[in-house]
Motif scaffolding. Structure first.
Motif, PDB file in Angstrom:
ATOM      1  N   ALA A   1     -18.774  -7.399 131.272  1.00 49.99           N
ATOM      2  CA  ALA A   1     -19.651  -8.664 131.663  1.00 49.99           C
ATOM      3  C   ALA A   1     -20.125  -8.432 133.296  1.00 49.99           C
ATOM      4  N   ALA A   2     -19.121  -7.879 134.063  1.00 50.07           N
ATOM      5  CA  ALA A   2     -19.413  -7.539 135.289  1.00 50.07           C
ATOM      6  C   ALA A   2     -20.512  -6.570 135.792  1.00 50.07           C
ATOM      7  N   LYS A   3     -20.209  -5.368 134.861  1.00 52.17           N
ATOM      8  CA  LYS A   3     -21.165  -4.299 134.766  1.00 52.17           C
ATOM      9  C   LYS A   3     -22.490  -4.816 134.551  1.00 52.17           C
ATOM     10  N   GLU A   4     -22.681  -5.620 133.538  1.00 51.86           N
ATOM     11  CA  GLU A   4     -24.109  -6.079 133.186  1.00 51.86           C
ATOM     12  C   GLU A   4     -24.638  -6.800 134.160  1.00 51.86           C
ATOM     13  N   LYS A   5     -23.981  -7.864 134.903  1.00 47.47           N
ATOM     14  CA  LYS A   5     -24.483  -8.460 136.040  1.00 47.47           C
ATOM     15  C   LYS A   5     -24.931  -7.827 137.138  1.00 47.47           C
ATOM     16  N   LEU A   6     -24.189  -6.519 137.370  1.00 49.71           N
ATOM     17  CA  LEU A   6     -24.411  -5.831 138.616  1.00 49.71           C
ATOM     18  C   LEU A   6     -25.403  -4.751 138.454  1.00 49.71           C
ATOM     19  N   ALA A   7     -26.061  -4.517 137.027  1.00 45.32           N
ATOM     20  CA  ALA A   7     -26.702  -3.476 136.746  1.00 45.32           C
ATOM     21  C   ALA A   7     -28.067  -3.384 137.424  1.00 45.32           C
ATOM     22  N   THR A   8     -28.564  -4.084 138.108  1.00 44.39           N
ATOM     23  CA  THR A   8     -29.761  -3.679 139.145  1.00 44.39           C
ATOM     24  C   THR A   8     -29.470  -3.776 140.356  1.00 44.39           C
ATOM     25  N   LEU A   9     -27.886  -3.549 140.885  1.00 49.36           N
ATOM     26  CA  LEU A   9     -27.648  -3.522 142.328  1.00 49.36           C
ATOM     27  C   LEU A   9     -28.046  -2.127 142.943  1.00 49.36           C
TER      28      LEU A   9
ATOM     29  N   ALA B   1     -13.479 -10.650 142.675  1.00 53.80           N
ATOM     30  CA  ALA B   1     -13.720 -10.860 143.976  1.00 53.80           C
ATOM     31  C   ALA B   1     -15.031 -10.033 144.190  1.00 53.80           C
ATOM     32  N   VAL B   2     -15.075  -8.790 143.854  1.00 51.59           N
ATOM     33  CA  VAL B   2     -16.217  -7.947 144.092  1.00 51.59           C
ATOM     34  C   VAL B   2     -17.410  -8.408 143.273  1.00 51.59           C
ATOM     35  N   LEU B   3     -17.314  -8.748 142.226  1.00 48.27           N
ATOM     36  CA  LEU B   3     -18.604  -9.310 141.562  1.00 48.27           C
ATOM     37  C   LEU B   3     -19.047 -10.588 142.063  1.00 48.27           C
ATOM     38  N   GLU B   4     -18.179 -11.581 142.590  1.00 46.42           N
ATOM     39  CA  GLU B   4     -18.580 -12.715 143.421  1.00 46.42           C
ATOM     40  C   GLU B   4     -19.250 -12.271 144.712  1.00 46.42           C
ATOM     41  N   ALA B   5     -18.769 -11.317 145.563  1.00 43.68           N
ATOM     42  CA  ALA B   5     -19.395 -10.801 146.509  1.00 43.68           C
ATOM     43  C   ALA B   5     -20.714 -10.403 146.481  1.00 43.68           C
ATOM     44  N   LEU B   6     -20.885  -9.467 145.451  1.00 39.42           N
ATOM     45  CA  LEU B   6     -22.085  -8.715 145.257  1.00 39.42           C
ATOM     46  C   LEU B   6     -23.237  -9.501 144.557  1.00 39.42           C
ATOM     47  N   GLN B   7     -22.776 -10.694 144.078  1.00 43.92           N
ATOM     48  CA  GLN B   7     -23.960 -11.426 143.467  1.00 43.92           C
ATOM     49  C   GLN B   7     -24.367 -12.386 144.400  1.00 43.92           C
ATOM     50  N   LYS B   8     -23.893 -12.880 145.542  1.00 46.77           N
ATOM     51  CA  LYS B   8     -24.424 -13.419 146.731  1.00 46.77           C
ATOM     52  C   LYS B   8     -25.688 -13.220 147.099  1.00 46.77           C
TER      53      LYS B   8
END
Length: 335
Positions: free
Chosen positions: A204-212, A328-335
């Motif tokens: 789920a985290a990988k999907e959310k950060l796919a466009t980073l 923690a990483v997901l939360e940080a990078l989604q900000k």
């Protein structure tokens, strides 16, 4: 003559009938006892069905005759994994002192609180054999590399499962270790549930950060040293979450790194994994960085993409720490 033998005959017949009745009653009790014994010994409950069980380990096979009530891990990398399971009493060897250990952190609290008795049987990667003996475990779980020098001593204290660390490597593949623990403890369902949940969160985290966009660096901040974390030891972030690593000849295994070295790397996102995260009275090697012009010119610093995390947990190797890190990483990078 009739009067003399008739009463005798009647008494004999009565005695035969009485003995027959007693024999039938005894036979009935015997059958009931046999049936009761069979019902008791039949593994009709999960607990009864689990033991005895034979476990393959680095030295062959170990038979665990009954459910262990007191389990000790003497490999300092195994404590994280043991705490996942439903146990009343555990003995733990820790990578640092108990005071420095993340065992008292908020992330560990749900796992620590459910265990009635926790004894520390080793600190700073060293097993205290006297404390282990005093703890009197029913079962010891060890690693054939880390604990090879004390293997004979362990066997004298309690039955010991010596895990083959080449086949089941906690440093790079804790899910396999947790699965092995489930097998050893007869709690395969607990292991499967945790691993499955973790893998789902990772996907789920990988999907959310796919466009980073940009690359991400993780550094471990100790008291006097800073280490760039290699991709081989942070697979959960680079492979699992799909993050891009900076370009470096030493990126696979990582390296000790200075501020100047970090400047040459110049990542777009920077995670500082502090080992004094929970105790700021301890020094950190990066304490003076913030006043440096070199630090201020980093892209991650200039763009406000620097994040502080608990390095003992997020840059460690166990399930509880990795689960914390992914969140923690997901939360940080989604900000």
């Amino acid at each position: 003559m009739k009067a003399k033998w008739i009463p005798t005959l009647l008494m004999a017949l009565s005695l035969i009938l009485l003995l027959g009745a007693c024999g039938n009653n005894n036979g009935g009790n015997s059958n009931n006892a046999s049936q009761t014994s069979e019902a008791t010994s039949t593994p009709d409950t999960p607990e009864a069905a689990k033991y005895p069980r034979t476990i393959k380990d680095a030295n062959g096979e170990v038979t665990i005759k009954a459910e262990p009530k007191k389990v000790a891990v003497v490999h300092w990398g195994y404590a994280d994994s043991l705490l996942l399971f439903n146990l009343d009493s555990v003995g733990l060897a820790l990578p640092f002192t108990e005071k420095q250990s993340v065992i008292h952190s908020d992330e560990y609290k749900p796992y620590v609180d459910k265990i009635k008795d926790i004894q520390i049987v080793g600190e700073n990667t060293q097993v205290n054999l006297e404390k282990l003996l005093a703890y009197a475990p029913d079962l010891i779980i060890a690693g054939n590399a880390v604990n090879k020098d004390i293997a004979a001593d362990l066997a004298k204290i309690a039955p010991t499962v010596m895990i083959d660390e080449q086949q089941t490597d906690v440093w790079s593949d804790w899910p396999s270790l947790v699965t092995k623990f489930g097998e050893i403890l007869g709690q395969e369902d607990v292991a499967e549930q945790y691993v499955s949940q973790y893998q789902a969160e990772l996907a789920a985290a990988k999907e959310k950060l796919a466009t980073l966009g940009g690359n991400v660096a993780f550094v471990q901040v100790r008291e006097n040293e800073v280490w760039l974390q290699g991709t081989n030891y942070t697979k959960q972030y680079y492979e699992g979450m799909g993050l891009k690593a900076p370009t470096s000849d030493n990126m696979a295994d990582g390296e000790k790194i200075s501020l100047e070295g970090l400047s040459a790397l110049d990542p777009d996102y920077l995670f500082l994994g502090y080992f004094n995260y929970s105790d700021k009275t301890l020094p950190a090697a990066t304490d003076q960085w913030k006043d440096s012009e070199v630090y201020k010119k980093l892209k991650a610093v200039a763009n406000n993409h620097v994040y502080s995390i608990n390095g003992e947990l997020a840059l460690g190797y166990g399930p509880i720490g990795n689960s914390y890190g992914v969140k923690a990483v997901l939360e940080a990078l989604q900000k």
